[in-house]
Structure formats: C-alpha cells, structure tokens
Design an enzyme around this catalytic site. Structure first.
Site, PDB file in Angstrom:
ATOM      1  CD  GLU A   1      -2.817  -0.833   2.584  1.00 45.39           C
ATOM      2  OE1 GLU A   1      -3.885  -1.451   2.626  1.00 45.39           O
ATOM      3  OE2 GLU A   1      -2.425  -0.077   3.503  1.00 45.39           O
ATOM      4  CB  CYS A   2       0.446   4.349   0.402  1.00 51.22           C
ATOM      5  SG  CYS A   2       0.505   6.146   0.194  1.00 51.22           S
ATOM      6  N   GLY A   3       3.193   3.853   0.415  1.00 47.55           N
ATOM      7  CA  GLY A   3       4.646   3.882   0.491  1.00 47.55           C
ATOM      8  C   GLY A   3       5.273   2.570   0.077  1.00 47.55           C
TER       9      GLY A   3
END
Length: 456
Positions: free
Chosen positions: A331-333
C-alpha cells in the site's frame, strides 16, 4: 449480541483545536490513576493511534463507518475495548466533517450516533470571549448530536472560572475542565500530519507534561461517570476461522519508513491463520526466513530513501521473492518502494523494481479521500467484480498506477488503480480488511498455497 462498554468520544471544532493533545493528556492521567483505558481514533488516521499506544501500552484502533459497516464498527469497538475500564475515542477533523459537504456521514458525530457514545466537544478558546458561546451554540444546534459537555483548550487557569460560568449559565452545558497552552509538549508536523511517535526523542517527557496538566485541570471523575452512563452496545458477532491447516508466516515491513497499519488488520490476518513476522527494510539484510507472504504498508519511505536504497541485499531479497511468486500486498509507500524509482527534491533513487513505475513527491495531496475499488479481473485478493472500500492520503504520484481495479469516488469520478495479478496487489489505496474480509481470507490462503509449494 450485547456488551457494556464504558465510552466517551472527544470531538473537536476542527483540525488544530487540540484533540490529540487533550486525548493524550487524558489517557496519561487515567493511566497514572490506575485506570485501564482502551483508545480509538475516528477515521483513517494512522499517526494519532501511535501516540495513544505509547501512552496506554496497548494498541490503539480505528473506527471508520465508511470503510466498515456500522455493525462491524460496533463489533470492533466492543471486541477491542473488552476488559478495559473505559474506551476513549478521539474524533477526526471537525465534529461534523465526514465524506462531503451535504451531510455529516462518516464523521465523528456519525460514529457517536451509531455507537450511542456521548461526546465532549474540544474548543480552542484562544482569542475568544463572548463569541465562544456562539461557536459552541452553533455546534450544539447544527444537527442531531450527543454533546454532553465541553473541554476548553489553550485556556489560562485564571480565565477558566470565567469561561466555565459563562458556558454553564448561558448554554446549560457542563464544562469538564481545560488544558492550558503546553508549548513544551507540542508535537511537530510534516506533510501527512504529525511526525510519528517513534521519531520524537523526548516523547516520554512531552507525555508526562500532558498527563500532569490533564490530571490537574480535567474533571477526570466527571468524564469517567459520563462514560459509565452509556447504554449497552448491540451488534452482530462476526465469526473468523482459519483458512489454512497450519500457521502461515507472513513478513510485514515495520519501521520508521513503513509504519501505517490498522491493528485490526493484523488481528484479522492472525485469526485467519497468518503468523506475522515483522522486519525492517532499512535495517535487515534480507526477508525473514520461512515466510510465504509479504506486506509492505504505507509510511514515509521518502524520508529514508538513502538508507532504504543503500540496503541492496534487502531489495534483492524482495525481488527474488516476487520472482518466485510469493504473494505481495503493498500500500502507498510500500507500492512506491516496489517500483523502479522514487524522486524527491530533484534527486532520483532506484528502488526494488518489482513493478513498473516511477514515483515523485508532489506539493499537494493527490486523489485524497474515500473511494470504492472494483476488481477488473481476478487477482491475488479477489475475483473480478468484487469490491472493497479504501482511502488515499499521499503527497506523491506515479507514472504507473496499474489497471487491476476501477477506483470510484462518491462524486462519480473514476480512474484505474492498483497493479494486480495472481501474486501482487500494489497501489496507493489503503485498505481496512474488515471492509471485505474475503480480501484477507484470499491473501492468507494464497500465502498458504505458496508455502505449501515451498514445503513439498
């Protein structure tokens, strides 16, 4: 199912009114009195629960009516607060701020209504006199709510009796104390909000200051009595059973670069048969031995790019695992880290390279907010057509978003998102796996299948 959970929700007039300081001070003061408090944060916030957890010594949780159904929220509140003396819930943004501008849906006030939890409104009194009454009156009368009192923030000790008399006489509303301005306990911020708890060297000192001020200035007995007056929670108990015959080891990246996780996600994965093994992409040389699945959460990889990318052996280990077909959920990072490069301040760093994609930091939020993901095809987490709700909050973007899912906002705006295959789910969206438990079940099951191939 019914359970008696003593609870109170501390809502605010808006972001910056001092909710986190008041809640942290209250949690510390209660702990110092020997009260065992469970803590919660409304909405999809990862950082504030870290501060709660530092104080109470157990994990803080999130309550989110958009990501989870009302019954699920009540179930999680009951489950996570069982055995505690009181549950302290911190609101999000302003009391009525939710999904949009038409209703207070998915706001702190909405959670208060659904869970029948009394609210204490935190008001910053700095620079206000009689206008404070108009402000509080507006919150009381704007919409249906369960505000039972107020807490005054940034209030001088000498002025407190004046404000208290004014509010209680003019508005017939109980005041549950105040906090003075605590400059020595202020917490810094960055682009995603407050800096994380583990980054503050003198955090213990700051918490001590907050707790001492709260013990002296808040009506702790009154707050506990209000929490005890709440009715029983009524909800449907949710059953979770393991999906694998034996525990499945799943590596979870967890350090200063990757620290955005929902604690209830961890517990769900564990209940399904996952055995979570935490490691640091910055510090460790390679993935933990024996894992058959990998989770790379969000966080601040952009703040630690030199250390992350200097750890070539870890990046090679992840790339090798991906090449063998190990299930990976990012997710994301974590999604950015799996890509080819990340650019910040004009400098480009080569990252893992498992997926195509070059990320760069931006000056503003990109695609911020709640949305629904619908699978365009079968993948690691679900079948084509299945849905899960999600949230995005990032100051970065990429040239390769993936096309495994269609993301849709309540406004009707849609776009393609998530790199999704039989072995990878990677994208900017953050998932609360209780939104659709089949995603978690499928992930653990496929980790088990991958492990089965390794064990044979």
């Amino acid at each position: 199912m019914k359970s008696k959970i003593n609870r109170v929700l501390l809502a605010g007039t808006g972001s910056g009114c001092g909710k986190t300081t008041v809640v942290c001070g209250l949690l510390k003061a209660l702990a110092d009195r020997g009260q065992k408090a469970a803590s919660f944060k409304c909405g999809p916030d990862y950082i504030d629960p870290m501060f709660h957890s530092e104080i109470i010594g157990t994990k803080s949780r999130n309550l989110d009516l958009y990501l989870c159904s009302a019954d699920t929220v009540k179930y999680l509140l009951s489950k996570d607060a069982a055995g505690f003396d009181v549950a302290i819930i911190e609101g999000v943004m302003g009391m009525y701020d939710g999904l949009g501008f038409e209703t207070d849906d998915f706001s702190a006030n909405h959670i208060s209504r659904e869970t029948q939890t009394p609210e204490l409104l935190i008001v910053n009194v700095k620079g206000k006199s009689l206008s404070l009454l108009a402000e509080i009156s507006g919150y009381l009368n704007f919409a249906e709510n369960q505000v039972q009192g107020v807490i005054l923030n940034n209030c001088a000790k000498g002025m407190y009796p004046v404000y208290r008399k004014m509010i209680e006489e003019k508005l017939n509303l109980k005041v549950y104390g105040f906090l003075p301005q605590l400059k020595e306990a202020e917490i810094g911020s960055r682009h995603l909000g407050l800096v994380t708890a583990q980054e503050i060297e003198d955090l213990k000192t700051k918490i001590e200051i907050m707790g001492k001020a709260a013990a002296e200035s808040l009506d702790l007995d009154g707050i506990l009595a209000l929490a005890e007056s709440t009715p029983e929670l009524t909800y449907e108990e949710l059953q979770v059973t393991p999906v694998c015959k034996k525990p499945v080891k799943i590596g979870v990246a967890k350090d200063k670069a990757f620290c955005f996780y929902y604690e209830d996600n961890f517990e769900l994965l564990t209940a399904l048969g996952g055995e979570l093994v935490f490691f640091s992409p910055m510090e460790d040389d390679a993935l933990p031995e024996g894992i058959c699945g990998l989770i790379l959460g969000g966080g601040y990889p952009e703040e630690h790019l030199k250390r992350l990318t200097a750890n070539q052996s870890m990046m090679s280990s992840i790339k090798e695992a991906a090449g063998k077909g190990m299930p990976i959920y990012a997710e994301c990072g974590g999604f950015m880290y799996l890509g080819r490069t990340i650019t910040k301040d004009g400098e480009t760093f080569e990252t893992v390279g498992v997926i195509d994609g070059n990320s760069q930091m931006t000056e503003g939020l990109v695609r911020f907010g709640y949305k629904t993901l619908t699978a365009n095809r079968d993948n690691l987490m679900c079948k084509a057509g299945e849905q899960i709700r999600c949230h995005e909050f990032h100051y970065s973007d990429t040239d390769h978003h993936g096309d495994g899912f269609t993301a849709a906002k309540s406004s009707g705006k849609c776009w393609q998102a998530v790199v999704a295959s039989d072995t990878i789910f990677a994208g900017y969206p953050h998932l609360h796996l209780w939104s659709n438990r089949r995603f978690a079940e499928n992930f653990v099951r496929k980790c088990g299948e991958f492990g089965g191939r390794l064990w044979r």
